[in-house]
Scaffold this motif. Structure first.
Motif, PDB file in Angstrom:
ATOM      1  N   GLY A 140      -5.440  -6.302 -54.636  1.00  0.00           N
ATOM      2  CA  GLY A 140      -5.499  -7.648 -55.213  1.00  0.00           C
ATOM      3  C   GLY A 140      -6.167  -8.642 -54.291  1.00  0.00           C
ATOM      4  N   GLN A 141      -5.841  -8.581 -53.009  1.00  0.00           N
ATOM      5  CA  GLN A 141      -6.466  -9.493 -52.049  1.00  0.00           C
ATOM      6  C   GLN A 141      -7.964  -9.250 -51.962  1.00  0.00           C
ATOM      7  OE1 GLN A 141      -3.995  -8.494 -48.669  1.00  0.00           O
ATOM      8  NE2 GLN A 141      -2.945 -10.457 -48.766  1.00  0.00           N
ATOM      9  N   ALA A 142      -8.349  -7.974 -51.903  1.00  0.00           N
ATOM     10  CA  ALA A 142      -9.780  -7.648 -51.828  1.00  0.00           C
ATOM     11  C   ALA A 142     -10.507  -8.163 -53.072  1.00  0.00           C
ATOM     12  CB  ALA A 142      -9.960  -6.136 -51.694  1.00  0.00           C
ATOM     13  N   GLN A 143      -9.899  -7.978 -54.225  1.00  0.00           N
ATOM     14  CA  GLN A 143     -10.524  -8.423 -55.479  1.00  0.00           C
ATOM     15  C   GLN A 143     -10.694  -9.938 -55.477  1.00  0.00           C
ATOM     16  OE1 GLN A 143     -11.446  -6.039 -57.720  1.00  0.00           O
ATOM     17  NE2 GLN A 143     -12.537  -7.588 -58.921  1.00  0.00           N
ATOM     18  N   SER A 144      -9.713 -10.649 -54.939  1.00  0.00           N
ATOM     19  CA  SER A 144      -9.768 -12.107 -54.948  1.00  0.00           C
ATOM     20  C   SER A 144     -10.841 -12.658 -54.021  1.00  0.00           C
ATOM     21  CB  SER A 144      -8.400 -12.694 -54.550  1.00  0.00           C
ATOM     22  OG  SER A 144      -8.138 -12.487 -53.172  1.00  0.00           O
ATOM     23  N   LEU A 145     -11.325 -11.854 -53.103  1.00  0.00           N
ATOM     24  CA  LEU A 145     -12.333 -12.315 -52.151  1.00  0.00           C
ATOM     25  C   LEU A 145     -13.760 -12.098 -52.630  1.00  0.00           C
ATOM     26  CD1 LEU A 145     -10.633 -11.042 -48.889  1.00  0.00           C
ATOM     27  CD2 LEU A 145     -11.086 -13.420 -49.473  1.00  0.00           C
ATOM     28  N   ILE A 146     -13.933 -11.391 -53.732  1.00  0.00           N
ATOM     29  CA  ILE A 146     -15.285 -11.096 -54.201  1.00  0.00           C
ATOM     30  C   ILE A 146     -16.025 -12.364 -54.609  1.00  0.00           C
ATOM     31  CG2 ILE A 146     -16.626  -9.968 -56.007  1.00  0.00           C
ATOM     32  CD1 ILE A 146     -14.604  -7.697 -55.975  1.00  0.00           C
ATOM     33  N   ALA A 147     -15.419 -13.178 -55.465  1.00  0.00           N
ATOM     34  CA  ALA A 147     -16.088 -14.378 -55.958  1.00  0.00           C
ATOM     35  C   ALA A 147     -16.471 -15.335 -54.834  1.00  0.00           C
ATOM     36  CB  ALA A 147     -15.227 -15.078 -57.008  1.00  0.00           C
ATOM     37  N   PRO A 148     -15.548 -15.711 -53.942  1.00  0.00           N
ATOM     38  CA  PRO A 148     -15.953 -16.630 -52.873  1.00  0.00           C
ATOM     39  C   PRO A 148     -16.998 -16.034 -51.936  1.00  0.00           C
ATOM     40  CG  PRO A 148     -13.682 -15.897 -52.563  1.00  0.00           C
ATOM     41  CD  PRO A 148     -14.081 -15.488 -53.933  1.00  0.00           C
ATOM     42  N   THR A 149     -16.966 -14.713 -51.729  1.00  0.00           N
ATOM     43  CA  THR A 149     -17.982 -14.089 -50.876  1.00  0.00           C
ATOM     44  C   THR A 149     -19.361 -14.209 -51.500  1.00  0.00           C
ATOM     45  OG1 THR A 149     -16.401 -12.508 -49.929  1.00  0.00           O
ATOM     46  CG2 THR A 149     -18.728 -11.915 -49.831  1.00  0.00           C
ATOM     47  N   LEU A 150     -19.463 -13.952 -52.801  1.00  0.00           N
ATOM     48  CA  LEU A 150     -20.746 -14.056 -53.490  1.00  0.00           C
ATOM     49  C   LEU A 150     -21.203 -15.510 -53.591  1.00  0.00           C
ATOM     50  CD1 LEU A 150     -20.293 -11.428 -56.343  1.00  0.00           C
ATOM     51  CD2 LEU A 150     -21.430 -11.160 -54.130  1.00  0.00           C
ATOM     52  N   GLN A 151     -20.276 -16.415 -53.776  1.00  0.00           N
ATOM     53  CA  GLN A 151     -20.624 -17.830 -53.815  1.00  0.00           C
ATOM     54  C   GLN A 151     -21.181 -18.297 -52.464  1.00  0.00           C
ATOM     55  OE1 GLN A 151     -16.944 -19.617 -55.047  1.00  0.00           O
ATOM     56  NE2 GLN A 151     -17.131 -18.907 -57.172  1.00  0.00           N
ATOM     57  N   LEU A 152     -20.543 -17.861 -51.402  1.00  0.00           N
ATOM     58  CA  LEU A 152     -21.025 -18.225 -50.069  1.00  0.00           C
ATOM     59  C   LEU A 152     -22.394 -17.602 -49.806  1.00  0.00           C
ATOM     60  CD1 LEU A 152     -20.713 -19.470 -47.285  1.00  0.00           C
ATOM     61  CD2 LEU A 152     -19.353 -17.484 -46.605  1.00  0.00           C
ATOM     62  N   ALA A 153     -22.574 -16.351 -50.191  1.00  0.00           N
ATOM     63  CA  ALA A 153     -23.868 -15.685 -49.996  1.00  0.00           C
ATOM     64  C   ALA A 153     -24.968 -16.436 -50.734  1.00  0.00           C
ATOM     65  CB  ALA A 153     -23.787 -14.240 -50.469  1.00  0.00           C
ATOM     66  N   SER A 154     -24.695 -16.835 -51.977  1.00  0.00           N
ATOM     67  CA  SER A 154     -25.681 -17.566 -52.751  1.00  0.00           C
ATOM     68  C   SER A 154     -26.047 -18.890 -52.090  1.00  0.00           C
ATOM     69  CB  SER A 154     -25.142 -17.816 -54.160  1.00  0.00           C
ATOM     70  OG  SER A 154     -26.007 -18.651 -54.887  1.00  0.00           O
ATOM     71  N   ALA A 155     -25.037 -19.620 -51.641  1.00  0.00           N
ATOM     72  CA  ALA A 155     -25.295 -20.909 -50.997  1.00  0.00           C
ATOM     73  C   ALA A 155     -26.082 -20.733 -49.704  1.00  0.00           C
ATOM     74  CB  ALA A 155     -23.969 -21.618 -50.710  1.00  0.00           C
ATOM     75  N   ALA A 156     -25.749 -19.704 -48.932  1.00  0.00           N
ATOM     76  CA  ALA A 156     -26.452 -19.471 -47.665  1.00  0.00           C
ATOM     77  C   ALA A 156     -27.917 -19.127 -47.905  1.00  0.00           C
ATOM     78  CB  ALA A 156     -25.758 -18.348 -46.894  1.00  0.00           C
ATOM     79  N   ILE A 157     -28.184 -18.280 -48.884  1.00  0.00           N
ATOM     80  CA  ILE A 157     -29.565 -17.858 -49.160  1.00  0.00           C
ATOM     81  C   ILE A 157     -30.380 -19.010 -49.718  1.00  0.00           C
ATOM     82  CG2 ILE A 157     -30.976 -16.338 -50.598  1.00  0.00           C
ATOM     83  CD1 ILE A 157     -28.642 -14.277 -50.352  1.00  0.00           C
ATOM     84  N   GLN A 158     -29.771 -19.810 -50.596  1.00  0.00           N
ATOM     85  CA  GLN A 158     -30.495 -20.956 -51.167  1.00  0.00           C
ATOM     86  C   GLN A 158     -30.593 -22.116 -50.199  1.00  0.00           C
ATOM     87  OE1 GLN A 158     -29.765 -21.820 -55.557  1.00  0.00           O
ATOM     88  NE2 GLN A 158     -27.906 -20.679 -55.048  1.00  0.00           N
ATOM     89  N   GLY A 159     -29.698 -22.172 -49.224  1.00  0.00           N
ATOM     90  CA  GLY A 159     -29.676 -23.309 -48.312  1.00  0.00           C
ATOM     91  C   GLY A 159     -29.144 -24.558 -48.977  1.00  0.00           C
TER      92      GLY A 159
END
Length: 326
Positions: A165-184
């Protein structure tokens, strides 16, 4: 295992994504090691390997149908394209983006990298023009790229202790952070994940530098590439930036006062080490937070008596963040 056997084993393991060719001297044995975890549909691993070339030819693309994005931080060594002259190579800490649905021909030195494997359908809605990011190299000196690297490393370090459950809950924020980092840029669709990751990273940094006297908001905001207003917003839920720093410093003082190994240090010395230059200010703040004086707490601890519990939650910033996302 012989070098040839090691290469064969590695080719079998990595063959699901790449065709590889070692680029070793005859005297150097081939080595490869992977420490990886599955987090829902994401793969996250640390790879250590000898120098080699990676390829995905067009005929292979049609054959294997891989449609994943690799986000790779080369921590040791470098990697870059082979199909163009003077191609840029990654420097330690840089982010390399690989689209497995597009042809690829890269070359890497002996390396250690941190890789996140993401199905395209999970990242594409958050990241416009994803197809154009293939083999982009983003500097690790950019604050958002550095934050993503820190997040992925912490996630990998914690992965073996996470529940499903914890791992599943971290997927969305990880992808959101990745998107923000790549887009700047932080768009509305990824803001929640970035805020969580950024706040956790700043809190972790503060906890590691509580002994630095001039630990001020202006310095931290500049270091993380955000405005002073943004920093204060991030710490509103924790009572404000200055209040958070003071509480964590008092917590550290409490820890030292509770341990016999620090019994030779005076109260004033411990308080001063954590930025309290006036004992009167320290004493008032300590009693307000813990309900008894620093001197009384030390006496109780050394006697082995029960000491009232802390008001500040225990555990690293990372653990606290995970717990808060259940």
């Amino acid at each position: 295992m012989t070098s040839n056997a090691a290469v064969e084993t590695w080719c079998e393991a990595i063959g699901v994504m790449f065709d590889i060719r070692p680029t070793l001297s005859g005297r150097t044995p081939f080595r490869a090691k992977v420490d990886a975890f599955m987090l829902g549909e994401l793969g996250l691993g640390v790879v250590q390997a000898s120098a080699q070339q990676f390829d995905r030819a067009r005929n292979r693309l049609a054959r294997d149908g891989m449609d994943h994005i690799l986000l790779q931080f080369y921590m040791v060594g470098h990697c870059g394209r082979r199909d163009t002259q003077r191609a840029r190579q990654t420097q330690p800490g840089d982010l390399l983006i690989c689209d497995l649905a597009q042809p690829l021909a890269t070359s890497a030195s002996d390396f250690t990298n941190l890789t996140l494997v993401v199905p395209r359908r999970l990242l594409a809605p958050l990241l416009p023009s994803l197809d154009e990011r293939h083999l982009n190299i983003l500097s690790g000196s950019q604050p958002m790229i550095a934050l993503l690297r820190k997040h992925m490393q912490a996630l990998h370090d914690s992965a073996s202790h996470l529940s499903t459950g914890q791992a599943q809950s971290l997927i969305a924020p990880t992808l959101q952070l990745a998107s923000a980092a790549i887009q700047g840029a932080i768009t509305e669709s990824v803001q929640a994940g970035v805020v969580q990751s950024l706040t956790a990273a700043i809190a972790e940094h503060l906890d590691a530098h509580l002994h630095i006297r001039n630990l001020n908001a202006e310095q931290i905001a500049a270091q993380f590439g955000i405005s002073l207003r943004k920093l204060h917003y991030l710490f509103e839920s924790r009572g404000g930036f200055a209040n958070y720093v003071q509480k964590r410093r008092l917590e550290r003082c409490r820890e030292m006062l509770s341990k016999a190994e620090f019994a030779h240090l005076s109260l004033a010395r411990i308080a001063e080490y954590y930025g309290f230059s006036h004992m009167e200010t320290f004493s008032r703040a300590f009693r307000r937070q813990f309900g008894l004086t620093a001197r009384a707490l030390r006496a109780l601890s050394l006697e082995g008596s029960h000491v009232p519990g802390n008001r500040l939650a225990q555990g690293s910033a990372w653990s606290s963040w995970i717990a808060g996302m259940k």
